[in-house]
Design an enzyme around this catalytic site. Structure first.
Site, mmCIF file in Angstrom:
data_model
loop_
_atom_site.group_PDB
_atom_site.id
_atom_site.type_symbol
_atom_site.label_atom_id
_atom_site.label_comp_id
_atom_site.label_asym_id
_atom_site.label_seq_id
_atom_site.Cartn_x
_atom_site.Cartn_y
_atom_site.Cartn_z
ATOM 1 N N GLU A 103 0.786 -1.224 -0.100
ATOM 2 C CA GLU A 103 -0.183 0.078 0.150
ATOM 3 C C GLU A 103 0.651 1.353 0.048
ATOM 4 O OE1 GLU A 103 -3.247 2.020 3.083
ATOM 5 O OE2 GLU A 103 -3.134 -0.144 2.875
ATOM 6 N N ASP A 105 0.436 5.346 0.470
ATOM 7 C CA ASP A 105 -0.835 6.343 0.908
ATOM 8 C C ASP A 105 -0.650 7.864 0.800
ATOM 9 O OD1 ASP A 105 -1.996 4.116 1.596
ATOM 10 O OD2 ASP A 105 -1.703 4.193 3.978
ATOM 11 N N GLU A 107 -3.131 10.551 2.865
ATOM 12 C CA GLU A 107 -4.168 10.832 3.743
ATOM 13 C C GLU A 107 -4.418 12.229 3.974
ATOM 14 O OE1 GLU A 107 -6.200 6.969 5.662
ATOM 15 O OE2 GLU A 107 -4.078 7.451 6.546
#
Length: 293
Positions: A103, A105, A107
């Protein structure tokens, strides 16, 4: 000297051109679907190039790409929730599935009115994360769309904001350090209720009188290698003209890019897992002692 200067100009030119594709129209109708909260989201625009994600006190919403990818550049223009967005999180990330997933990311943690957003980044390899770095943005991300790009190849992962590199994670797999090069990842974006942790560790809750909250997505663009199963591990990493991300120019940031990276990290980084000795009891991740840039 002249040849060296010409080569440097060529590198900078290629690098600059490569990230102009954020202006190429993408189509959310054909490239993505709502994986939750479809009743709280909608696609619009003549070419289906815009999405509004909506969060209210009933549910949030999210989109997901049909395809998975391994290596290349994933770009999205995003305009974040304006005003009092405390407790909300707008997420934009790549992820495979399963307990041992990879993953990468972005955010964006909401805030009370007038306070800057926190941009949270992380990377998971084989299910292992805890590699957070956080930044304050040097602009207001709620008044206009800005480009957020994840670029990765067999050598490195780079996070970009408006073509400025903010973080680098280099491949040290030969030394036993995880790197996301074995699994195809789909693209996700969502707007959701995270007021149990997002703003001041959960102290500031969502003010539902400000709902509905809306985040805008525009011109999703995946200039990346489509995942076709395990054969893609070789096909997507093979250094040839079609696999442009394997070009030597993408193995290392240019001097100009390194200068911009340093500027961001010196002025806007607010958390780095590699310096949080108390959290990890001085048992720091092995990549923290390795050159990344």
């Amino acid at each position: 000297m002249a040849r060296a200067f010409q080569a440097l100009v060529a590198v900078v030119f290629i690098s600059a051109v490569s990230f102009q594709s954020c202006f190429v129209n993408a189509n959310f109708y054909t490239d993505t679907y709502f994986n939750w909260g479809a009743e709280h989201s909608y696609i619009f625009g003549a070419n289906g190039e815009d999405v509004n994600l909506v969060l209210d006190n009933v549910a949030g919403s999210g989109v997901q790409s049909y395809n998975s990818y391994l290596f290349g550049s994933i770009e999205m223009l995003i305009k974040l929730v304006p005003g009092n967005s405390a407790g909300t999180v707008t997420a934009y990330y790549l992820s495979s599935t399963g307990d041992y997933h990879d993953e990468i990311d972005f955010e964006f943690l909401g805030n009370s009115s007038g306070e800057p957003y926190t941009m949270h980044t992380n990377i998971f390899t084989q299910g292992k994360g805890n590699r957070e770095q956080q930044f304050k943005l040097w602009f207001d991300p709620t008044t206009d769309f800005h480009n957020y790009t994840i670029h990765w190849n067999p050598d490195v992962v780079v996070w970009y904001v408006d073509s400025i590199p903010i973080r680098v994670y280099r491949n040290y797999k030969s030394e036993g350090i995880g790197f996301p090069d074995q699994q195809g990842m789909q693209v996700y974006s969502s707007l959701w209720n995270a007021d149990n942790w997002a703003t001041q560790g959960g102290l500031v809750k969502i003010d539902w009188s400000c709902a509905p909250f809306t985040a805008g997505l525009r011109k999703f663009n995946a200039r990346a290698c489509k995942w076709n199963g395990p054969v893609s591990i070789y096909q997507c990493a093979y250094p040839d003209y079609d696999n442009w991300w394997t070009s030597p120019v993408y193995k290392q940031l240019s001097w100009d890019q390194q200068g911009k990276l340093k500027w961001v990290r010196d002025n806007y980084m607010i958390y780095d897992y590699c310096t949080d000795h108390e959290r990890f009891n001085w048992q720091m991740a092995p990549e923290c002692s390795k050159p990344q840039y």
